[in-house]
Scaffold this active site. Structure first.
Site, PDB file in Angstrom:
ATOM      1  N   GLU A 150     -71.979  61.884  72.259  1.00  0.00           N
ATOM      2  CA  GLU A 150     -73.149  61.182  72.789  1.00  0.00           C
ATOM      3  C   GLU A 150     -73.053  59.668  72.667  1.00  0.00           C
ATOM      4  OE1 GLU A 150     -77.136  62.986  72.497  1.00  0.00           O
ATOM      5  OE2 GLU A 150     -76.245  64.305  70.990  1.00  0.00           O
ATOM      6  N   HIS A 162     -56.679  80.661  60.920  1.00  0.00           N
ATOM      7  CA  HIS A 162     -56.500  81.984  61.514  1.00  0.00           C
ATOM      8  C   HIS A 162     -56.494  81.945  63.041  1.00  0.00           C
ATOM      9  CE1 HIS A 162     -56.991  84.097  57.615  1.00  0.00           C
ATOM     10  NE2 HIS A 162     -57.735  83.047  57.335  1.00  0.00           N
ATOM     11  N   LYS A 184     -81.355  68.024  82.351  1.00  0.00           N
ATOM     12  CA  LYS A 184     -82.720  68.445  82.002  1.00  0.00           C
ATOM     13  C   LYS A 184     -83.647  68.377  83.207  1.00  0.00           C
ATOM     14  CE  LYS A 184     -82.797  67.466  77.035  1.00  0.00           C
ATOM     15  NZ  LYS A 184     -83.423  66.665  75.961  1.00  0.00           N
TER      16      LYS A 184
END
Length: 368
Positions: free
Chosen positions: A237, A253, A347
């Site tokens: 951001e 892993h 948005k």
């Protein structure tokens, strides 16, 4: 070496909204957040079997910090909900903290209404919006915090009220020394990494300078997993660059095999290891072995050493240093760290399609 980071006038020209000034105020925001939470009346007789913290983006990270801090201290499970839907187990024995800086986050509002329907104990933290309106009409306890900040700057307001409220509920005790040490360390780190401190003495400026032209990859462990997520989001951001995070021991892993990629791809990455002088030996061994065998294939391997004595202080020391570094990296790229245009556009488009605002307005009107 001449650098824009040691040119106050140039910094002001790039950091148009003065985010660096907001970062410098972080200790004040912490203290204010604590005082505001202390003024809130909480319900009596609450004995939750589980805690769910609902939030998105910067409003969720406060919950993740709480979860990491209390992981080995609190016998009650804490879950972070970054979604519209609550876990199926939530019921009258669940304590819900609904965090939304704006008060208009549709995921949080949806989960909040579900929590009310399920008769969960609900407390919210918000600066206003529809969430505050719901709380007033439903008489839900809420911490009202100042508006006008970027949600990612408001992390002190999203974290510090939570342990204070939990102490008022009788879930935590004797937290004041840890909270105060954390604020003292934040103040120390903020002063040491302020714009007036030159590059040769400023760890955040040094870190940002080393990251230019690469993708930051942050590796944490245990309580620092939340910090690695925070730094990743801040580089996204504020710095406007791709970034990712992972955690020991899990990354051994799967993630490590990715370094068998072509050299050119590996050299795009700069690794940031979060270190602690008291890190467990099993974690230290993994960090050092992985660095020697794998991570040196990246462009560079950097470390951030946590400062302080208590767990919370150490967590926030790394968070604060990373916050400053993400802004300095933006400045080095001639980017204003504050605007998040893509998030705003997404948005707006979603609002056109979802009809969520109208739904919440309708729900509010039904309450009279």
């Amino acid at each position: 070496m001449t650098t824009v980071l040691d040119n106050p006038e140039k910094i002001k020209q790039i950091d148009k909204s003065n985010m660096l000034n907001d970062l410098a105020k972080t200790p004040d925001y912490c203290r204010d957040a604590i005082e505001r939470a202390k003024q809130v009346n909480v319900p009596e007789g609450v004995n939750p079997k589980n805690i769910v913290i609902v939030g998105m983006g910067g409003s969720a990270i406060g919950g993740e910090l709480l979860q990491g801090w209390l992981r080995e201290k609190l016998p009650i499970p804490i879950e972070i909900c970054r979604d519209y839907t609550l876990p199926a187990y939530t019921n009258k024995d669940t304590l819900i903290f609904a965090n939304s800086y704006s008060g208009n986050t549709e995921e949080t509002l949806t989960a909040f209404l579900t929590a009310i329907q399920r008769k969960c104990t609900v407390i919210t933290v918000t600066s206003g919006g529809q969430l505050a309106a719901f709380c007033k009409k439903l008489q839900v306890p809420h911490v009202l915090i100042p508006s006008g900040l970027q949600p990612r700057v408001a992390v002190p307001y999203m974290f510090f009220p939570l342990p204070v409220l939990m102490q008022k509920l009788g879930i935590l005790s004797d937290i004041e020394p840890e909270l105060q040490e954390a604020i003292a360390v934040i103040e120390k780190v903020a002063k040491a990494n302020a714009p007036a401190i030159p590059l040769n003495k400023n760890r955040s400026k040094q870190l940002a300078t080393k990251l230019v032209g690469t993708m930051p990859v942050i590796y944490g462990f245990r309580q620092y997993i939340a910090i690695s997520h925070r730094l990743k989001a801040q580089f996204n951001e504020n710095s406007k660059v791709p970034s990712k995070s992972d955690a020991f021991p899990e990354l051994n892993h799967n993630e490590t095999v990715g370094y068998e990629a072509p050299e050119a791809l590996n050299k795009m990455q700069s690794i940031i290891l979060i270190r602690d002088s008291r890190e467990p030996p099993e974690i230290r061994n993994r960090i050092e072995t992985t660095t020697d065998l794998v991570l040196t294939r990246a462009n560079k391997v950097l470390e951030i050493e946590a400062e302080g004595d208590g767990k919370l202080a150490k967590m926030f020391s790394v968070l604060c240093l990373g916050d400053f570094a993400s802004v300095y990296l933006a400045i080095l790229q001639n980017k204003d760290p504050t605007p998040v245009d893509i998030i705003v556009k997404v948005k707006k488009e979603l609002a056109k399609k979802s009809g969520m605002k109208e739904r919440f307005d309708s729900e509010l009107s039904k309450l009279g």
